[in-house]
Design a protein around this motif. Structure first.
Motif, PDB file in Angstrom:
ATOM      1  N   GLU A  17     -11.414  85.173   0.936  1.00  0.00           N
ATOM      2  CA  GLU A  17     -12.309  84.285   0.203  1.00  0.00           C
ATOM      3  C   GLU A  17     -11.461  83.457  -0.743  1.00  0.00           C
ATOM      4  OE1 GLU A  17     -15.997  82.628  -0.386  1.00  0.00           O
ATOM      5  OE2 GLU A  17     -15.651  84.414   0.857  1.00  0.00           O
ATOM      6  N   GLY A  18     -11.443  82.156  -0.512  1.00  0.00           N
ATOM      7  CA  GLY A  18     -10.618  81.266  -1.316  1.00  0.00           C
ATOM      8  C   GLY A  18     -11.437  80.185  -1.981  1.00  0.00           C
ATOM      9  N   PRO A  19     -10.769  79.208  -2.570  1.00  0.00           N
ATOM     10  CA  PRO A  19     -11.470  78.147  -3.290  1.00  0.00           C
ATOM     11  C   PRO A  19     -12.325  77.252  -2.398  1.00  0.00           C
ATOM     12  CG  PRO A  19      -9.117  77.690  -3.146  1.00  0.00           C
ATOM     13  CD  PRO A  19      -9.310  79.088  -2.675  1.00  0.00           C
ATOM     14  N   TYR A  20     -12.091  77.301  -1.084  1.00  0.00           N
ATOM     15  CA  TYR A  20     -12.857  76.456  -0.165  1.00  0.00           C
ATOM     16  C   TYR A  20     -13.838  77.277   0.669  1.00  0.00           C
ATOM     17  CZ  TYR A  20      -8.922  73.530  -1.458  1.00  0.00           C
ATOM     18  OH  TYR A  20      -7.967  72.846  -2.171  1.00  0.00           O
ATOM     19  N   GLY A  21     -14.002  78.543   0.318  1.00  0.00           N
ATOM     20  CA  GLY A  21     -14.914  79.407   1.058  1.00  0.00           C
ATOM     21  C   GLY A  21     -14.162  80.482   1.807  1.00  0.00           C
ATOM     22  N   GLU A  22     -14.817  81.041   2.810  1.00  0.00           N
ATOM     23  CA  GLU A  22     -14.263  82.171   3.547  1.00  0.00           C
ATOM     24  C   GLU A  22     -13.496  81.702   4.772  1.00  0.00           C
ATOM     25  OE1 GLU A  22     -16.248  86.293   4.855  1.00  0.00           O
ATOM     26  OE2 GLU A  22     -16.729  84.630   6.224  1.00  0.00           O
ATOM     27  N   VAL A  23     -12.324  82.294   4.988  1.00  0.00           N
ATOM     28  CA  VAL A  23     -11.554  82.051   6.204  1.00  0.00           C
ATOM     29  C   VAL A  23     -11.261  83.399   6.840  1.00  0.00           C
ATOM     30  CG1 VAL A  23      -9.343  81.996   4.959  1.00  0.00           C
ATOM     31  CG2 VAL A  23      -9.534  80.910   7.198  1.00  0.00           C
ATOM     32  N   VAL A  24     -11.453  83.467   8.158  1.00  0.00           N
ATOM     33  CA  VAL A  24     -11.354  84.734   8.882  1.00  0.00           C
ATOM     34  C   VAL A  24     -10.411  84.559  10.067  1.00  0.00           C
ATOM     35  CG1 VAL A  24     -12.618  86.417  10.289  1.00  0.00           C
ATOM     36  CG2 VAL A  24     -13.675  85.454   8.230  1.00  0.00           C
ATOM     37  N   LEU A  25      -9.553  85.547  10.257  1.00  0.00           N
ATOM     38  CA  LEU A  25      -8.744  85.632  11.473  1.00  0.00           C
ATOM     39  C   LEU A  25      -9.267  86.812  12.280  1.00  0.00           C
ATOM     40  CD1 LEU A  25      -6.248  84.635  13.097  1.00  0.00           C
ATOM     41  CD2 LEU A  25      -4.942  86.423  11.933  1.00  0.00           C
ATOM     42  N   ARG A  26      -9.595  86.562  13.534  1.00  0.00           N
ATOM     43  CA  ARG A  26     -10.085  87.645  14.362  1.00  0.00           C
ATOM     44  C   ARG A  26      -9.447  87.587  15.746  1.00  0.00           C
ATOM     45  NH1 ARG A  26     -16.436  85.734  15.316  1.00  0.00           N
ATOM     46  NH2 ARG A  26     -16.009  84.254  17.004  1.00  0.00           N
ATOM     47  N   LEU A  32      -6.497  84.853  19.520  1.00  0.00           N
ATOM     48  CA  LEU A  32      -6.651  84.877  18.068  1.00  0.00           C
ATOM     49  C   LEU A  32      -7.477  83.661  17.675  1.00  0.00           C
ATOM     50  CD1 LEU A  32      -3.012  85.845  17.054  1.00  0.00           C
ATOM     51  CD2 LEU A  32      -5.035  87.302  16.930  1.00  0.00           C
ATOM     52  N   GLN A  33      -8.443  83.868  16.788  1.00  0.00           N
ATOM     53  CA  GLN A  33      -9.384  82.814  16.417  1.00  0.00           C
ATOM     54  C   GLN A  33      -9.428  82.664  14.903  1.00  0.00           C
ATOM     55  OE1 GLN A  33     -12.884  84.682  18.078  1.00  0.00           O
ATOM     56  NE2 GLN A  33     -12.695  83.583  20.027  1.00  0.00           N
ATOM     57  N   ILE A  34      -9.561  81.414  14.447  1.00  0.00           N
ATOM     58  CA  ILE A  34      -9.745  81.141  13.024  1.00  0.00           C
ATOM     59  C   ILE A  34     -11.160  80.624  12.819  1.00  0.00           C
ATOM     60  CG2 ILE A  34      -9.033  79.717  11.065  1.00  0.00           C
ATOM     61  CD1 ILE A  34      -6.212  79.736  12.140  1.00  0.00           C
ATOM     62  N   ILE A  35     -11.865  81.261  11.887  1.00  0.00           N
ATOM     63  CA  ILE A  35     -13.239  80.896  11.545  1.00  0.00           C
ATOM     64  C   ILE A  35     -13.255  80.534  10.070  1.00  0.00           C
ATOM     65  CG2 ILE A  35     -15.652  81.628  11.623  1.00  0.00           C
ATOM     66  CD1 ILE A  35     -14.250  81.848  14.336  1.00  0.00           C
ATOM     67  N   ASP A  43      -8.610  78.394  18.432  1.00  0.00           N
ATOM     68  CA  ASP A  43      -8.054  79.665  18.877  1.00  0.00           C
ATOM     69  C   ASP A  43      -6.765  79.397  19.639  1.00  0.00           C
ATOM     70  OD1 ASP A  43      -8.689  78.912  21.500  1.00  0.00           O
ATOM     71  OD2 ASP A  43     -10.562  80.042  21.521  1.00  0.00           O
ATOM     72  N   THR A  44      -6.189  80.455  20.155  1.00  0.00           N
ATOM     73  CA  THR A  44      -4.895  80.348  20.821  1.00  0.00           C
ATOM     74  C   THR A  44      -5.027  80.214  22.332  1.00  0.00           C
ATOM     75  OG1 THR A  44      -4.773  82.785  20.831  1.00  0.00           O
ATOM     76  CG2 THR A  44      -3.686  81.633  19.023  1.00  0.00           C
ATOM     77  N   LEU A  74      -2.409  73.512   9.427  1.00  0.00           N
ATOM     78  CA  LEU A  74      -1.500  74.391  10.172  1.00  0.00           C
ATOM     79  C   LEU A  74      -2.223  75.077  11.318  1.00  0.00           C
ATOM     80  CD1 LEU A  74       1.210  75.807  10.545  1.00  0.00           C
ATOM     81  CD2 LEU A  74       0.597  77.361   8.677  1.00  0.00           C
ATOM     82  N   GLY A  75      -3.466  75.508  11.090  1.00  0.00           N
ATOM     83  CA  GLY A  75      -4.253  76.120  12.150  1.00  0.00           C
ATOM     84  C   GLY A  75      -3.545  77.301  12.790  1.00  0.00           C
ATOM     85  N   VAL A  76      -3.591  77.369  14.115  1.00  0.00           N
ATOM     86  CA  VAL A  76      -2.898  78.443  14.827  1.00  0.00           C
ATOM     87  C   VAL A  76      -1.447  78.087  15.102  1.00  0.00           C
ATOM     88  CG1 VAL A  76      -5.006  79.374  15.858  1.00  0.00           C
ATOM     89  CG2 VAL A  76      -3.670  77.645  17.110  1.00  0.00           C
TER      90      VAL A  76
END
Length: 234
Positions: A17-26, A32-35, A43-44, A74-76
């Motif tokens: 949880e950061g200043p711009y909201g929630e970021v999740v790696l799953r 691998l996915q970034i949400i 994703d990859t 930067l993304g994946v």
């Protein structure tokens, strides 16, 4: 009787949880996915569109020696990794606002995709918001006056489909003017989008960019991804 195939559900590897909201790696199977804030970003699975983003910008520079590139997001790591494999690029700067994503690349699950690129002496990672950076409000050394031969931006799903509301300003007249100011004469702006946007093409022309065009990336189904390209006058 055959048991129907049911793919395993995604597994959350990290949540921040950061200043711009929630970021999740799953992890979902082999991917691998970034949400971000509940929105799937990337994703990859492929990387074709990220590679086209970099290659289209480089080709548009028409042989300019050792051009510099700013990668927005930067993304994946596909865009950075691909740029680092190309000896034509000089300085490779990447702006990423999420500290968690940077850490996933430095010593986390995404490090295998970007390890060599991050070790490349041409590469620098700037931990800041892209909009703040192009507007000159990042406090890094020489940041307020840095210009580039190419800006390759991939921080949203497109100009009309932003991750956070604040990102909308990047595609406004003021935001495009700031991007143009970050480009050297004859420099190229490349913006990834999940779908074509004639309105954004018009906005680029209204902002004074030349040679505005789009390049399509075929997808398995649905409308193609695109890269919007535009050039600052020489």
């Amino acid at each position: 009787m055959h048991t129907p195939y049911r793919p395993d559900p995604p597994v959350v590897l990290d949540r921040h949880e950061g200043p711009y909201g929630e970021v999740v790696l799953r992890r979902h199977g082999d991917l691998l996915q970034i949400i971000a804030n509940g929105m799937f970003l990337m994703d990859t699975s492929d990387g074709r569109s990220e590679r086209l983003l970099i290659d289209a910008a480089c080709e548009a520079l028409d042989g300019r020696p050792r051009p510099s590139v700013l990668i927005g997001g930067l993304g994946v790591g596909f865009s950075l990794a691909h740029a680092a494999t190309d000896p034509r690029w000089g300085r490779i700067s990447v702006v990423e606002r999420e500290r968690a994503i940077i850490d996933w690349h430095l010593d986390g699950p995404l490090s295998g995709l970007s390890r060599e690129a991050l070790a490349d002496p041409r590469t620098e990672i700037l931990h800041t918001d892209l909009i703040a950076y192009v507007n000159g409000s990042f406090a890094g050394a020489n940041a307020s006056s840095d210009t580039y031969d190419a800006l390759c931006l991939d921080i949203d799903n497109g100009p009309g489909w932003t991750v956070t509301e604040g990102n909308e300003s990047l595609y406004s007249p003021a935001g495009l003017a700031a991007c143009k100011a970050r480009l050297n004469p004859g420099g190229v702006l490349a913006v990834w989008s999940a779908q074509p946007s004639p309105a954004f093409d018009s906005a680029l022309r209204n902002a004074g960019f030349q040679q505005v065009r789009t390049e399509e990336i075929p997808v398995a189904r649905g409308v193609p991804d695109v890269v919007h390209l535009a050039t600052r006058a020489a």
